[in-house]
Design an enzyme around this catalytic site. Structure first.
Site, PDB file in Angstrom:
ATOM      1  N   ARG A  15       0.834  -1.280   0.062  1.00 23.78           N
ATOM      2  CA  ARG A  15      -0.007  -0.062  -0.201  1.00 23.78           C
ATOM      3  C   ARG A  15       1.042   1.191   0.226  1.00 23.78           C
ATOM      4  O   ARG A  15       0.551   2.257  -0.562  1.00 23.78           O
ATOM      5  CB  ARG A  15      -0.769   0.126   1.293  1.00 23.78           C
ATOM      6  CG  ARG A  15      -1.913  -1.181   1.301  1.00 23.78           C
ATOM      7  CD  ARG A  15      -3.119  -0.939   2.343  1.00 23.78           C
ATOM      8  NE  ARG A  15      -2.558  -1.465   3.492  1.00 23.78           N
ATOM      9  CZ  ARG A  15      -3.192  -2.798   3.763  1.00 23.78           C
ATOM     10  NH1 ARG A  15      -3.898  -3.357   2.862  1.00 23.78           N
ATOM     11  NH2 ARG A  15      -2.735  -3.296   4.903  1.00 23.78           N
ATOM     12  N   PHE A  28     -10.526  -4.961  -6.951  1.00 27.84           N
ATOM     13  CA  PHE A  28     -10.584  -5.810  -5.536  1.00 27.84           C
ATOM     14  C   PHE A  28     -10.137  -4.838  -4.434  1.00 27.84           C
ATOM     15  O   PHE A  28      -9.293  -5.324  -3.695  1.00 27.84           O
ATOM     16  CB  PHE A  28      -9.673  -7.161  -5.915  1.00 27.84           C
ATOM     17  CG  PHE A  28      -9.810  -7.953  -7.302  1.00 27.84           C
ATOM     18  CD1 PHE A  28     -10.813  -8.803  -7.254  1.00 27.84           C
ATOM     19  CD2 PHE A  28      -8.939  -7.780  -8.086  1.00 27.84           C
ATOM     20  CE1 PHE A  28     -11.083  -9.405  -8.437  1.00 27.84           C
ATOM     21  CE2 PHE A  28      -9.401  -8.326  -9.470  1.00 27.84           C
ATOM     22  CZ  PHE A  28     -10.393  -9.349  -9.468  1.00 27.84           C
ATOM     23  N   ASP A  61     -15.296  -3.221  -6.238  1.00 29.82           N
ATOM     24  CA  ASP A  61     -15.343  -4.600  -5.437  1.00 29.82           C
ATOM     25  C   ASP A  61     -16.715  -5.243  -5.789  1.00 29.82           C
ATOM     26  O   ASP A  61     -17.522  -4.332  -6.004  1.00 29.82           O
ATOM     27  CB  ASP A  61     -15.135  -4.216  -4.016  1.00 29.82           C
ATOM     28  CG  ASP A  61     -14.633  -5.407  -3.209  1.00 29.82           C
ATOM     29  OD1 ASP A  61     -13.390  -5.771  -3.097  1.00 29.82           O
ATOM     30  OD2 ASP A  61     -15.335  -6.444  -3.108  1.00 29.82           O
ATOM     31  N   ASP A  89      -5.573  -6.700  -6.928  1.00 29.85           N
ATOM     32  CA  ASP A  89      -5.039  -7.584  -5.726  1.00 29.85           C
ATOM     33  C   ASP A  89      -6.265  -8.679  -5.591  1.00 29.85           C
ATOM     34  O   ASP A  89      -7.245  -8.332  -4.751  1.00 29.85           O
ATOM     35  CB  ASP A  89      -5.015  -6.679  -4.637  1.00 29.85           C
ATOM     36  CG  ASP A  89      -4.711  -7.490  -3.360  1.00 29.85           C
ATOM     37  OD1 ASP A  89      -4.060  -8.439  -3.543  1.00 29.85           O
ATOM     38  OD2 ASP A  89      -5.144  -6.827  -2.224  1.00 29.85           O
ATOM     39  N   CYS A 134      -1.921 -13.975  -4.353  1.00 33.49           N
ATOM     40  CA  CYS A 134      -1.688 -14.212  -2.912  1.00 33.49           C
ATOM     41  C   CYS A 134      -1.804 -15.834  -2.723  1.00 33.49           C
ATOM     42  O   CYS A 134      -2.296 -16.430  -1.582  1.00 33.49           O
ATOM     43  CB  CYS A 134      -2.875 -13.536  -2.154  1.00 33.49           C
ATOM     44  SG  CYS A 134      -4.583 -14.136  -2.311  1.00 33.49           S
TER      45      CYS A 134
HETATM   46  N1  SAH Z   1      -6.849  -5.293  -1.868  1.00 34.75           N
HETATM   47  C1  SAH Z   1      -7.539  -5.415  -0.742  1.00 34.75           C
HETATM   48  C2  SAH Z   1      -7.806  -7.006  -0.173  1.00 34.75           C
HETATM   49  C3  SAH Z   1      -8.421  -7.534  -1.449  1.00 34.75           C
HETATM   50  S1  SAH Z   1      -9.321  -9.008  -1.011  1.00 34.75           S
HETATM   51  C4  SAH Z   1      -6.814  -5.041   0.667  1.00 34.75           C
HETATM   52  O1  SAH Z   1      -5.606  -4.536   0.488  1.00 34.75           O
HETATM   53  O2  SAH Z   1      -7.270  -4.670   1.777  1.00 34.75           O
HETATM   54  C5  SAH Z   1      -9.918  -9.457  -2.363  1.00 34.75           C
HETATM   55  C6  SAH Z   1     -11.524  -8.762  -2.605  1.00 34.75           C
HETATM   56  O3  SAH Z   1     -11.997  -8.955  -3.782  1.00 34.75           O
HETATM   57  C7  SAH Z   1     -12.667  -8.890  -1.540  1.00 34.75           C
HETATM   58  O4  SAH Z   1     -12.925  -7.617  -1.066  1.00 34.75           O
HETATM   59  C8  SAH Z   1     -13.655  -9.567  -2.717  1.00 34.75           C
HETATM   60  O5  SAH Z   1     -15.006  -8.975  -2.148  1.00 34.75           O
HETATM   61  C9  SAH Z   1     -13.573  -8.871  -3.842  1.00 34.75           C
HETATM   62  N2  SAH Z   1     -13.820  -9.683  -5.144  1.00 34.75           N
HETATM   63  C10 SAH Z   1     -13.636 -11.279  -5.236  1.00 34.75           C
HETATM   64  N3  SAH Z   1     -14.051 -11.341  -6.495  1.00 34.75           N
HETATM   65  C11 SAH Z   1     -14.432 -10.175  -7.153  1.00 34.75           C
HETATM   66  C12 SAH Z   1     -14.760  -9.883  -8.589  1.00 34.75           C
HETATM   67  N4  SAH Z   1     -14.888 -10.946  -9.479  1.00 34.75           N
HETATM   68  N5  SAH Z   1     -14.874  -8.698  -8.744  1.00 34.75           N
HETATM   69  C13 SAH Z   1     -14.971  -7.591  -7.742  1.00 34.75           C
HETATM   70  N6  SAH Z   1     -14.492  -7.753  -6.679  1.00 34.75           N
HETATM   71  C14 SAH Z   1     -14.261  -9.149  -6.115  1.00 34.75           C
END
Ligand code: SAH
Length: 421
Positions: free
Chosen positions: A237, A253, A275, A325, A365
């Site tokens: 970040r 995401f 998201d 992510d 991840c």
């Molecule tokens: N970048 C964030 C963590 C991401 S976790 C951080 O640093 O805090 C992954 C996220 O992707 C989750 O919030 C989940 O709701 C979202 N997600 C999963 N599949 C998705 C999709 N197809 N489109 C959009 N969001 C998605």
């Protein structure tokens, strides 16, 4: 789901029962097959069922057992897990070390002292205190969010040691309340049910605010992902913030928008959070307000990233910087090929939306996706997008999620900063 521990149960009584069970049967002995001790001699903490020749005694779920080679030489002391392929997880390679309060106290103190530097440097009030095998405590995750401690017990041994661990945590962190978030599928492989709930006197709220690198973040330890939050992306970040000045950023995401916080705080021109989860986006909005960044042109889009990137491509939208992510795509080796396709697809789409020399921060991840394979997938995506990528930085999980030399599997989060020309 079982609600873990009724607050009215008396702890002294529970500890007494636990100690009675613990010492009422002598530790069993596990004998390995010929030359199956090699990984243990390298201090790797797992013993697979196929490596075991015979068992003397009748160990139960999570019991502490002693492990010997085929010549009956003592090798290690660990926790027995009769239902898992990983039949024993090693606690100690020192024959004189008992697995008791002192053992856990020492592990917690040394893990805390290894983290002091990160904590001070980042002004952190939220960090991972114990990262399982990487901190010498297999199956145990402990995160500290301000004065809330969250335990995630993933293995039979970790589950068995719950009360010893809690007593030591109470002693070392007397001002903290302790909550359990053992609501993870991997417990099934160990023959364990999911468990959540307070391990100390319950508090009214499971929410708190943590600080990292000068920013404040809302965390809910009961409702949030994992133990409440993605602590592991902290350093990335900060990296995103370094690239963001004057840029239009698409944060895919986004979850609770913490990449966006760093971008907005570093004067990005625009940040769009995407998201599928409305509740995550609502929290993202709250996080922006919490840091007084409402005037920074930050927006929130509830959409499937795969579809939205295609829609933006049709609309010929362009960005200076994109963050990808995604959640874990790979749970088993069988899913690796499909996951590669998924990673390639979103990376290709993102590259097509970037202006010349745009910046892509892309992550995986999935532990099973090795760093070299991930780089290859991104390179394949560049070919398909008819772009060239220069990898300008490699990123990984933050230092409170360390990778032990004895346990390379601890390396799971990989990131690449790509300049896309
Ligand atoms: N970048 C964030 C963590 C991401 S976790 C951080 O640093 O805090 C992954 C996220 O992707 C989750 O919030 C989940 O709701 C979202 N997600 C999963 N599949 C998705 C999709 N197809 N489109 C959009 N969001 C998605």
């Amino acid at each position: 789901m079982k609600i873990a521990h009724e607050p009215c149960i008396d702890y002294t009584l529970r500890n007494f029962i636990y100690l009675f069970i613990k010492y009422s049967h002598m530790s069993a002995r596990i004998y390995l097959k010929v030359s199956r001790e090699k990984s243990l001699l390298r201090k790797h903490p797992w013993i697979f069922s196929q490596a075991i020749n015979k068992i003397k005694g009748n160990p139960m779920l999570g019991d502490t057992v002693d492990v010997y080679d085929h010549k009956e030489k003592w090798l290690a002391r660990g926790a027995y897990s009769p239902e898992s392929q990983i039949r024993v997880r090693v606690w100690s390679f020192n024959e004189n070390e008992e697995i008791d309060s002192e053992f856990f106290r020492n592990k917690l103190l040394s893990a805390q002292s290894r983290r002091e530097w990160f904590i001070e440097q980042g002004g952190l009030t939220g960090y991972r205190l114990i990262a399982g095998e990487s901190d010498g405590l297999p199956g145990i995750t402990i995160d500290k969010y301000d004065n809330l401690i969250v335990c995630q017990l993933l293995s039979a041994g970790a589950d068995f040691q719950r009360y010893t661990l809690v007593e030591v945590l109470k002693e070392l962190y007397p001002d903290c309340s302790i909550y359990e978030r053992s609501d993870v599928d991997v417990r099934k492989k160990e023959g364990l049910e999911p468990i959540t709930g307070w391990l100390t006197e319950p508090l009214e709220s499971t929410a708190c605010i943590i600080k990292e690198h000068g920013l404040s973040i809302n965390v809910d330890i009961a409702k949030g992902h994992k133990t409440g939050f993605y602590l592991d992306q902290r350093d990335s970040r900060v990296t995103a913030g370094r690239y963001a000045k004057n840029k239009s950023v698409l944060n895919c995401f986004s979850y609770t928008g913490t990449f966006a916080l760093h971008c907005a705080a570093n004067d990005a021109k625009e940040v769009i959070n995407v998201d599928v989860s409305q509740s995550a986006l609502d929290l993202a909005k709250e996080n922006i307000a919490l840091n007084n960044l409402q005037d920074k042109n930050v927006s929130f889009v509830k959409a499937d990233v795969f579809k939205l990137l295609r829609q933006y491509r049709e609309e010929k939208r362009q960005f200076d910087m994109i963050i990808l992510d995604p959640p874990k795509f790979v749970e088993s080796k069988a899913q690796l090929t499909g996951a590669c396709r998924g990673y390639k697809d979103i990376n290709m789409l993102a590259m097509q939306l970037l202006k010349p020399n745009g910046i892509l921060l892309t992550f995986s991840c999935s532990g099973l996706m090795e760093a070299s394979l991930f780089q290859k997938v991104v390179a394949d995506a560049a070919l398909d997008a008819r772009r060239e990528v220069h990898f300008v930085e490699r990123l990984q999980q933050a230092g409170d999620h360390p990778i032990s030399s004895n346990y390379p599997e601890g390396y799971y989060l990989k990131g690449l900063v790509c300049q896309v020309s």
